[in-house]
Design an enzyme around this catalytic site. Structure first.
Site, PDB file in Angstrom:
ATOM      1  CG  ASP A  67       0.871  17.477   3.319  1.00  0.00           C
ATOM      2  OD1 ASP A  67      -0.282  17.209   3.147  1.00  0.00           O
ATOM      3  OD2 ASP A  67       1.496  16.126   3.418  1.00  0.00           O
ATOM      4  CG  ASP A 136       8.482   7.129  -0.072  1.00  0.00           C
ATOM      5  OD1 ASP A 136       7.709   7.254   0.733  1.00  0.00           O
ATOM      6  OD2 ASP A 136       9.094   8.006  -1.066  1.00  0.00           O
ATOM      7  CG  HIS A 138       6.090  10.089   2.200  1.00  0.00           C
ATOM      8  ND1 HIS A 138       6.109   9.524   0.984  1.00  0.00           N
ATOM      9  CD2 HIS A 138       4.890  10.701   2.162  1.00  0.00           C
ATOM     10  CE1 HIS A 138       4.922   9.776   0.315  1.00  0.00           C
ATOM     11  NE2 HIS A 138       4.071  10.395   1.177  1.00  0.00           N
ATOM     12  CD  GLU A 143       8.780  12.760  -0.524  1.00  0.00           C
ATOM     13  OE1 GLU A 143       8.677  11.803  -0.097  1.00  0.00           O
ATOM     14  OE2 GLU A 143       8.189  13.062  -1.610  1.00  0.00           O
TER      15      GLU A 143
END
Length: 257
Positions: A67, A136, A138, A143
Site C-alpha cells: 500500500d 480493527d 484491517h 478497512e
C-alpha cells in the site's frame, strides 16, 4: 490457518525469516510481498543479516509493497516507498528497479491501480506475503466494510487507522493522509503463502476474530481463513483472547517434532 505462539518479536522474526529462506533457497526467482509498520521489522533484521552472511539472496527477486498513502510528498520519510527502501530494500541485494509499490501520486489513480495488479501477475505473482493486522482487523489498508474480493484500489482511511498511524506523523492527526492506494483482499489472497505477524494486547481482539470469528467484511483479515497456506505468528499478548489457544499450542508442539 497455522497458528504459532512465540515468546518474543525476535523469535517471530526468526521464524518468518526461516520460512522465507526456505522458499527463496528453493526458488531464487520467487517474489516477496513486503509490508510496512513495526510488525515486520524483526523479520527484516533477520533477512538483512542472512543476506549479509550469504545464506540468502534476493538478486533475482521482485519485492511488491502492499500500500501507499495518496498525496504524500515523494521525499516524505513516511512515504511507504521510502520506508521499504530504508528498512529492507537498501540493505539487501534486491535490484532497486525490482522494488514495486502502488503509486499514490499517479496522475490517474484508477489506471495506476489496475496497472499494479497486472504488474504483479506479469512478474509471476507473490510467493510469500508478509502481513500485519490493524486493531480493527484491517490488512494492508483494506478497512472494515470493504469488499472481501477487491483488487488494488483507492480507499479512504478510517479515523481509527489514522489515529493508530499518527505516531509516525508527530502525533498530529491533521498530518496523516486521509486516502490510500492498497492491494485489495483479492490481490493479497492471490499470494501463494501468507505470513501474518501480530504482537501486543491491542491486537488480541482482531486476532481472535481473524482466527476464530465468522468471515466478515467488518473484520477484513477473516478472509485469510479461506487461504490454503496462511500462517499466523503471535506473541502471548496477541494470542490472549483465542478460545482454542491450548489446541493451537498442541498443534505447534506436534509440528516441531
Amino acid at each position: 490457518m497455522e497458528i504459532f505462539i512465540l515468546p518474543s518479536e525476535e523469535a517471530i522474526g526468526k521464524a518468518i525469516a526461516d520460512r522465507i529462506e526456505e522458499v527463496f533457497t528453493a526458488r531464487p526467482q520467487a517474489n516477496l510481498g513486503v509490508a510496512t509498520g513495526s510488525s515486520p521489522l524483526p523479520t527484516y533484521r533477520e533477512l538483512i543479516a542472512r543476506v549479509a552472511a550469504g545464506r540468502l539472496s534476493f538478486k533475482d527477486s521482485h519485492f511488491f509493497m502492499l500500500d501507499e498513502y495518496v498525496g504524500i510528498a515523494e521525499d516524505h520519510p513516511e512515504r511507504y516507498h521510502n520506508v521499504i527502501h530504508t528498512e529492507i530494500a537498501s540493505q539487501v541485494d534486491v535490484k532497486p528497479e525490482n522494488v514495486h509499490g502502488p503509486e499514490g501520486n499517479a496522475e490517474d489513480l484508477q489506471v495506476a491501480v489496475k496497472e499494479y495488479d497486472q504488474l504483479i501477475k506479469d512478474k509471476g505473482g507473490v510467493a510469500l506475503q508478509i502481513l500485519g493486522i490493524g486493531s480493527d482487523g484491517h490488512i494492508a489498508f483494506n478497512e472494515p466494510g470493504g469488499s472481501l474480493v477487491s483488487r488494488t484500489h483507492v480507499d479512504t482511511l478510517t479515523k481509527q487507522t489514522r489515529v493508530d498511524n499518527a505516531r509516525f506523523f508527530d502525533d498530529d492527526l491533521s498530518k496523516v493522509p486521509t486516502h490510500c492506494v492498497t492491494q485489495g483482499l483479492g490481490t493479497i489472497m492471490d499470494a501463494e503463502e501468507l505470513c501474518l505477524v501480530a504482537t501486543g494486547a491491542n491486537k488480541a481482539e482482531a486476532v481472535a476474530q481473524m482466527v476464530e470469528g465468522a468471515i466478515s467484511a467488518m473484520w477484513p483479515a477473516t478472509i485469510m481463513q479461506m487461504h490454503p497456506n496462511a500462517k499466523v505468528f503471535l506473541d502471548e499478548a496477541a494470542a490472549s483472547k483465542l478460545k482454542l489457544i491450548d489446541y493451537y499450542r498442541e498443534m505447534q508442539a506436534a509440528e516441531s517434532h
